[in-house]
Design a protein around this motif. Sequence first.
Motif, PDB file in Angstrom:
ATOM      1  N   GLY A   1      -0.631  11.009  -3.119  1.00  0.00           N
ATOM      2  CA  GLY A   1      -1.485  10.033  -3.400  1.00  0.00           C
ATOM      3  C   GLY A   1      -2.472   9.869  -2.202  1.00  0.00           C
ATOM      4  O   GLY A   1      -3.374   9.903  -1.428  1.00  0.00           O
ATOM      5  N   GLN A   2      -2.276  10.285  -1.195  1.00  0.00           N
ATOM      6  CA  GLN A   2      -1.583  10.394   0.441  1.00  0.00           C
ATOM      7  C   GLN A   2      -2.584  11.432   0.425  1.00  0.00           C
ATOM      8  O   GLN A   2      -4.009  11.254   1.209  1.00  0.00           O
TER       9      GLN A   2
ATOM     10  N   THR B   1      -6.135  11.071  -1.800  1.00  0.00           N
ATOM     11  CA  THR B   1      -6.573  10.037  -0.340  1.00  0.00           C
ATOM     12  C   THR B   1      -7.683  10.459   0.887  1.00  0.00           C
ATOM     13  O   THR B   1      -8.811  10.068   1.096  1.00  0.00           O
ATOM     14  N   GLY B   2      -6.735  11.184   1.221  1.00  0.00           N
ATOM     15  CA  GLY B   2      -6.984  12.146   2.413  1.00  0.00           C
ATOM     16  C   GLY B   2      -8.314  13.283   2.048  1.00  0.00           C
ATOM     17  O   GLY B   2      -9.521  12.933   3.226  1.00  0.00           O
TER      18      GLY B   2
ATOM     19  N   LYS C   1       0.924  -1.279  -0.127  1.00  0.00           N
ATOM     20  CA  LYS C   1      -0.038   0.067   0.467  1.00  0.00           C
ATOM     21  C   LYS C   1       1.057   0.940   0.225  1.00  0.00           C
ATOM     22  O   LYS C   1       0.757   2.168   0.654  1.00  0.00           O
ATOM     23  N   ASP C   2       1.576   1.415  -0.479  1.00  0.00           N
ATOM     24  CA  ASP C   2       2.682   2.600  -0.116  1.00  0.00           C
ATOM     25  C   ASP C   2       2.400   3.562  -1.329  1.00  0.00           C
ATOM     26  O   ASP C   2       1.861   2.979  -2.329  1.00  0.00           O
ATOM     27  N   GLN C   3       2.335   4.421  -1.208  1.00  0.00           N
ATOM     28  CA  GLN C   3       2.014   5.430  -2.014  1.00  0.00           C
ATOM     29  C   GLN C   3       2.603   6.478  -1.929  1.00  0.00           C
ATOM     30  O   GLN C   3       3.114   7.118  -0.931  1.00  0.00           O
ATOM     31  N   THR C   4       2.593   7.302  -2.247  1.00  0.00           N
ATOM     32  CA  THR C   4       3.414   8.742  -2.447  1.00  0.00           C
ATOM     33  C   THR C   4       2.754  10.091  -1.336  1.00  0.00           C
ATOM     34  O   THR C   4       1.221   9.825  -1.229  1.00  0.00           O
ATOM     35  N   PHE C   5       3.530  11.644  -1.823  1.00  0.00           N
ATOM     36  CA  PHE C   5       2.471  12.346  -0.939  1.00  0.00           C
ATOM     37  C   PHE C   5       1.534  12.759  -1.634  1.00  0.00           C
ATOM     38  O   PHE C   5       0.298  12.479  -0.522  1.00  0.00           O
TER      39      PHE C   5
END
Length: 163
Positions: free
Chosen positions: A139-140, A143-144, A133-137
């Motif tokens: 992507g986070q 998602t948030g 589930k590694d995401q870039t900044f």
Amino acid sequence: MWKVSCSIAMLGASSVALSACTAASLAPGETLTQGYVIDEQAIELVPVGSSREQVQLALGTPSTTATFDNEAYYYISQTRRRDVAFMNPRIVDRRILAVYFGEDGRVTQIAHYGLQDGKVFDFISRTTPTAGKDQTFIGQVLTGAGRFNPSSLEGNRGPKAGI
């Protein structure tokens, strides 16, 4: 006539001298192998269930061990290729022999890993570990933003004006 004979002799001598050269010896590059050279016969001496001492007697001292609990030995080798003497060598192959131990200090698994497309690759099962589930900044953040609920902020507007 003497000049023709001398020329033929020189031509013959130079052709003999050049015939000793092969395409491999004319190639300016070099291949450098470093680290543990994996010996298949030595690996056969270490079946599952062997002790740490048996592993070290058969394979030698590992290149490195697991950081915590000493639960794995890693034997690492790599092959680098330099096309021209003044260039930096590039890694063309990397092999890692991993010997995993259980709680009792006995071998539970032996795995061969290598460098393939920049990822750790298991040669035996032909599987590559997933990134999970590694995401870039970004992507986070996105998602948030999808989970943001403005109504949760209505009760927290700060101090009221008339108080």
